[in-house]
Motif scaffolding. Structure first.
Motif, PDB file in Angstrom:
ATOM      1  N   SER A  91      76.473   8.950 -18.447  1.00 58.82           N
ATOM      2  CA  SER A  91      76.254   9.688 -17.487  1.00 58.82           C
ATOM      3  C   SER A  91      75.165   9.218 -16.589  1.00 58.82           C
ATOM      4  O   SER A  91      75.232   9.144 -15.092  1.00 58.82           O
ATOM      5  CB  SER A  91      75.925  11.312 -17.785  1.00 58.82           C
ATOM      6  N   TYR A  92      74.141   8.686 -17.011  1.00 55.61           N
ATOM      7  CA  TYR A  92      73.032   8.120 -16.450  1.00 55.61           C
ATOM      8  C   TYR A  92      73.414   6.932 -15.801  1.00 55.61           C
ATOM      9  O   TYR A  92      73.133   6.492 -14.533  1.00 55.61           O
ATOM     10  CB  TYR A  92      71.617   8.156 -17.280  1.00 55.61           C
ATOM     11  N   ALA A  93      74.158   6.217 -16.314  1.00 58.61           N
ATOM     12  CA  ALA A  93      74.619   5.028 -16.000  1.00 58.61           C
ATOM     13  C   ALA A  93      75.542   4.853 -15.000  1.00 58.61           C
ATOM     14  O   ALA A  93      75.553   3.860 -14.082  1.00 58.61           O
ATOM     15  CB  ALA A  93      75.142   4.109 -17.444  1.00 58.61           C
ATOM     16  N   THR A  94      76.178   5.716 -14.654  1.00 61.87           N
ATOM     17  CA  THR A  94      77.691   5.642 -13.834  1.00 61.87           C
ATOM     18  C   THR A  94      77.031   5.531 -12.305  1.00 61.87           C
ATOM     19  O   THR A  94      77.845   4.479 -11.788  1.00 61.87           O
ATOM     20  CB  THR A  94      78.309   7.081 -13.776  1.00 61.87           C
ATOM     21  N   PRO A  95      76.293   6.034 -11.732  1.00 59.78           N
ATOM     22  CA  PRO A  95      75.777   5.906 -10.414  1.00 59.78           C
ATOM     23  C   PRO A  95      75.156   4.327 -10.394  1.00 59.78           C
ATOM     24  O   PRO A  95      75.547   3.735  -9.146  1.00 59.78           O
ATOM     25  CB  PRO A  95      74.762   6.888 -10.053  1.00 59.78           C
ATOM     26  N   LEU A  96      74.299   4.036 -11.208  1.00 55.17           N
ATOM     27  CA  LEU A  96      74.072   2.731 -11.232  1.00 55.17           C
ATOM     28  C   LEU A  96      74.940   1.658 -11.592  1.00 55.17           C
ATOM     29  O   LEU A  96      74.857   0.732 -10.709  1.00 55.17           O
ATOM     30  CB  LEU A  96      72.733   2.697 -12.151  1.00 55.17           C
ATOM     31  N   MET A  97      75.928   1.878 -12.348  1.00 52.60           N
ATOM     32  CA  MET A  97      77.016   0.822 -12.556  1.00 52.60           C
ATOM     33  C   MET A  97      77.799   0.950 -11.372  1.00 52.60           C
ATOM     34  O   MET A  97      78.344  -0.313 -10.906  1.00 52.60           O
ATOM     35  CB  MET A  97      77.968   1.229 -13.778  1.00 52.60           C
ATOM     36  N   ARG A  98      78.100   1.937 -10.549  1.00 48.72           N
ATOM     37  CA  ARG A  98      78.906   2.024  -9.464  1.00 48.72           C
ATOM     38  C   ARG A  98      78.323   1.080  -8.335  1.00 48.72           C
ATOM     39  O   ARG A  98      78.686   0.380  -7.569  1.00 48.72           O
ATOM     40  CB  ARG A  98      79.034   3.312  -8.843  1.00 48.72           C
ATOM     41  N   GLU A  99      76.825   1.422  -8.389  1.00 51.30           N
ATOM     42  CA  GLU A  99      76.045   0.414  -7.247  1.00 51.30           C
ATOM     43  C   GLU A  99      75.888  -0.809  -7.523  1.00 51.30           C
ATOM     44  O   GLU A  99      76.115  -1.838  -6.620  1.00 51.30           O
ATOM     45  CB  GLU A  99      74.650   1.034  -7.168  1.00 51.30           C
ATOM     46  N   LEU A 100      75.777  -1.257  -8.760  1.00 54.40           N
ATOM     47  CA  LEU A 100      75.806  -2.705  -9.129  1.00 54.40           C
ATOM     48  C   LEU A 100      77.449  -3.328  -8.852  1.00 54.40           C
ATOM     49  O   LEU A 100      77.414  -4.646  -8.303  1.00 54.40           O
ATOM     50  CB  LEU A 100      75.704  -2.851 -10.702  1.00 54.40           C
ATOM     51  N   ALA A 101      78.408  -2.569  -9.048  1.00 52.16           N
ATOM     52  CA  ALA A 101      79.828  -3.089  -8.705  1.00 52.16           C
ATOM     53  C   ALA A 101      79.892  -3.329  -7.322  1.00 52.16           C
ATOM     54  O   ALA A 101      80.433  -4.300  -6.619  1.00 52.16           O
ATOM     55  CB  ALA A 101      80.567  -2.104  -9.128  1.00 52.16           C
TER      56      ALA A 101
END
Length: 264
Positions: A91-101
């Motif tokens: 859950s924490y990772a989702t927005p950061l992973m989206r930004e990384l993509a």
């Protein structure tokens, strides 16, 4: 009127208590204990623990080392990783992973260790037409993937051997060279893995660790990097590695790690 003591005695489960006593005892020691040492520390006769230890070994919670010593495996750790802590991390990772993509123009995925393999628990598609994705729930190898290398590299030597042992129990025997262990040490020293994919030509696995409060790796964040010839403005592999490491450090902070202290 029933007292608290009587109420507790009514619902006792002696066999379960015995198993939990063993697990809790082994969790607090390094190097394992013999059956006699376990019995002495728990103030019971050795015969009381023989069948319980046999069941714990057969179920994969305990392993025998050096012939007659018993030690915890990482099965409890693996089970814990796939429940609430992992859901929170994803859950924490989702927005950061989206930004990384979005920034890298590449897909990425998050993997944790579970019973001898790296398991993908979250993934983010590339924002444009092209990218390499792995389904959530996929089990991938510890030994020839970036995620697997990072999960092994950022654990203690003892944990590494337990993780490898879990793989052997659930799959097949592996022979690992001194060069493989040296590579893990190099990954730990530089802070990430970069390797040609052993599964897909033209792909480079870029992987960085998510560190827990004790500095040990609890997950691996991986970008399966492909060169985007139709997008000349897309970041190159060096810039993508920087973005990946930065995102992994942010996730480590969310997981409670003091990244600066670990890097020192």
């Amino acid at each position: 009127m029933t007292t608290d003591s009587e109420e507790a005695d009514r619902y006792r489960a002696p066999a379960l208590d015995k198993g939990l006593d063993i697990l809790e005892l082994l969790a607090g020691v390094d190097g394992g204990l013999t059956q006699a040492e376990i019995s002495k520390k728990l103030n019971r006769s050795p015969n009381e623990f023989y069948r319980m230890l046999d069941r714990l070994v057969r179920r994969g919670y305990v392993t025998r080392i050096d012939g007659d010593r018993y030690s915890l495996t990482l099965k409890l750790f693996g089970l814990a990783q796939l429940h609430a802590p992992v859901r929170r991390l994803a859950s924490y990772a989702t927005p950061l992973m989206r930004e990384l993509a979005q920034r890298s123009k590449q897909a990425n995925q998050l993997a944790v260790f579970d019973r001898g393999a790296a398991v993908v628990v979250a993934q983010q598609e590339a924002p444009d037409y092209w990218g390499i994705s792995i389904r959530v729930g996929s089990h991938i190898s510890l030994f020839d993937t970036g995620s697997g290398h990072v999960l092994l590299a950022f654990r203690s030597a003892e944990d590494r051997e337990m993780m490898i042992s879990e793989h052997v129990k659930s799959r097949s025997e592996v022979t690992l060279s001194d060069e493989f262990y040296a590579r893990l040490d190099q990954i730990r020293e530089r802070g990430y893995e970069m390797m040609a994919s052993a599964q897909t030509a033209g792909v480079y696995n870029l992987s960085a660790p998510i560190l827990g409060p004790d500095g040990a790796g609890i997950a691996a964040l991986t970008v399966p990097y492909i060169t985007l010839v139709n997008n000349p403005t897309a970041p190159d592999i060096t810039r993508t590695i920087s973005m990946l490491v930065e995102t992994a450090a942010q996730l480590s902070l969310l997981a409670g790690s003091d990244v600066a202290a670990v890097q020192e």
